[in-house]
Scaffold this motif. Structure first.
Motif, PDB file in Angstrom:
ATOM      1  N   ALA A  86       0.826  -1.212   0.000  1.00  0.00           N
ATOM      2  CA  ALA A  86       0.000   0.000   0.000  1.00  0.00           C
ATOM      3  C   ALA A  86       0.858   1.260   0.000  1.00  0.00           C
ATOM      4  N   ALA A  87       0.500   2.208  -0.853  1.00  0.00           N
ATOM      5  CA  ALA A  87       1.179   3.502  -0.903  1.00  0.00           C
ATOM      6  C   ALA A  87       0.240   4.573  -0.353  1.00  0.00           C
ATOM      7  N   ASN A  88       0.820   5.526   0.367  1.00  0.00           N
ATOM      8  CA  ASN A  88       0.028   6.550   1.039  1.00  0.00           C
ATOM      9  C   ASN A  88       0.182   7.936   0.424  1.00  0.00           C
ATOM     10  N   SER A  89       1.149   8.107  -0.458  1.00  0.00           N
ATOM     11  CA  SER A  89       1.399   9.418  -1.071  1.00  0.00           C
ATOM     12  C   SER A  89       1.919   9.206  -2.483  1.00  0.00           C
ATOM     13  N   ARG A 119      -7.436  10.603  -4.245  1.00  0.00           N
ATOM     14  CA  ARG A 119      -6.486  11.613  -3.771  1.00  0.00           C
ATOM     15  C   ARG A 119      -5.107  11.433  -4.396  1.00  0.00           C
ATOM     16  N   THR A 120      -4.548  10.248  -4.322  1.00  0.00           N
ATOM     17  CA  THR A 120      -3.188  10.044  -4.807  1.00  0.00           C
ATOM     18  C   THR A 120      -3.104  10.079  -6.319  1.00  0.00           C
ATOM     19  N   SER A 121      -4.081   9.503  -7.013  1.00  0.00           N
ATOM     20  CA  SER A 121      -3.987   9.461  -8.479  1.00  0.00           C
ATOM     21  C   SER A 121      -4.223  10.815  -9.126  1.00  0.00           C
ATOM     22  N   TYR A 122      -4.869  11.753  -8.417  1.00  0.00           N
ATOM     23  CA  TYR A 122      -5.097  13.078  -8.985  1.00  0.00           C
ATOM     24  C   TYR A 122      -4.214  14.157  -8.367  1.00  0.00           C
ATOM     25  N   GLU A 123      -3.420  13.800  -7.391  1.00  0.00           N
ATOM     26  CA  GLU A 123      -2.582  14.777  -6.704  1.00  0.00           C
ATOM     27  C   GLU A 123      -1.423  15.220  -7.589  1.00  0.00           C
ATOM     28  N   VAL A 124      -1.179  16.510  -7.602  1.00  0.00           N
ATOM     29  CA  VAL A 124      -0.023  17.057  -8.305  1.00  0.00           C
ATOM     30  C   VAL A 124       0.967  17.463  -7.220  1.00  0.00           C
ATOM     31  N   ASN A 125       2.106  16.802  -7.200  1.00  0.00           N
ATOM     32  CA  ASN A 125       3.074  17.031  -6.145  1.00  0.00           C
ATOM     33  C   ASN A 125       4.464  16.740  -6.688  1.00  0.00           C
ATOM     34  N   LYS A 126       5.446  17.408  -6.160  1.00  0.00           N
ATOM     35  CA  LYS A 126       6.826  17.143  -6.577  1.00  0.00           C
ATOM     36  C   LYS A 126       7.322  15.890  -5.887  1.00  0.00           C
ATOM     37  N   ILE A 127       8.013  15.065  -6.667  1.00  0.00           N
ATOM     38  CA  ILE A 127       8.607  13.851  -6.113  1.00  0.00           C
ATOM     39  C   ILE A 127      10.084  13.822  -6.455  1.00  0.00           C
ATOM     40  N   HIS A 128      10.788  12.954  -5.788  1.00  0.00           N
ATOM     41  CA  HIS A 128      12.202  12.717  -6.089  1.00  0.00           C
ATOM     42  C   HIS A 128      12.262  11.409  -6.868  1.00  0.00           C
ATOM     43  N   PRO A 129      12.337  11.489  -8.197  1.00  0.00           N
ATOM     44  CA  PRO A 129      12.324  10.253  -8.989  1.00  0.00           C
ATOM     45  C   PRO A 129      13.593   9.433  -8.788  1.00  0.00           C
ATOM     46  N   ILE A 130      13.418   8.147  -8.893  1.00  0.00           N
ATOM     47  CA  ILE A 130      14.554   7.235  -8.819  1.00  0.00           C
ATOM     48  C   ILE A 130      15.298   7.322 -10.147  1.00  0.00           C
ATOM     49  N   ASP A 131      16.608   7.537 -10.101  1.00  0.00           N
ATOM     50  CA  ASP A 131      17.361   7.679 -11.350  1.00  0.00           C
ATOM     51  C   ASP A 131      17.468   6.331 -12.067  1.00  0.00           C
TER      52      ASP A 131
END
Length: 139
Positions: A86-89, A119-131
């Motif tokens: 499960a993912a929360n963010s 909430r999570t699928s429509y949220e626009v938020n900055k993430i730190h992508p895995i390179d």
């Protein structure tokens, strides 16, 4: 010549054949589609085929426009043999997607990676992508 009739539940999933030959597969789906996949999920888990289902979990309400986050659809697949993650963010959804694939490949256990379908699928938020190098080493 007769052609057999099949319902949506009995139709084989498009990626079960590649899984049987050692291919990798994933699917992105919503709650309602996940429930139709249960018979195939038993087959995939029984064959120890590494695969990941990413699920946007929503309420299985009678109306089509339900925005309530609910995990009853995911709980319905607990007995299929798939591991649940499960993912929360948004950041967790990104990170756990890669972890689910790496874990499935290592253990040959299929995974359901789920997150809040509204909430999570429509949220626009900055993430730190895995390179890409880290992903390549992980997979």
């Amino acid at each position: 010549m007769k052609t057999p009739k099949q319902t949506a539940i009995n139709t084989p999933m498009p990626f079960t054949a590649p899984l049987q030959t050692g291919g990798l597969a994933t699917t992105f789906t919503a709650s309602q589609s996940l429930l139709l996949m249960i018979p195939n999920m038993h087959k995939i888990a029984g064959e120890l085929s590494p695969t990941v289902f990413h699920v946007a979990a929503r309420s299985l309400a009678a109306q089509a426009l339900s925005i309530v986050g609910d995990h009853q659809d995911v709980m319905a697949v607990r007995n299929t043999g798939f591991a649940l993650l499960a993912a929360n963010s948004v950041q967790q959804a990104h990170d756990l997607a890669a972890i689910a694939h790496a874990s499935s490949l290592q253990s040959r256990i299929p995974f359901v990676h789920f997150f809040d379908g509204f909430r999570t699928s429509y949220e626009v938020n900055k993430i730190h992508p895995i390179d890409d190098r880290t992903l390549a080493a992980l997979i």
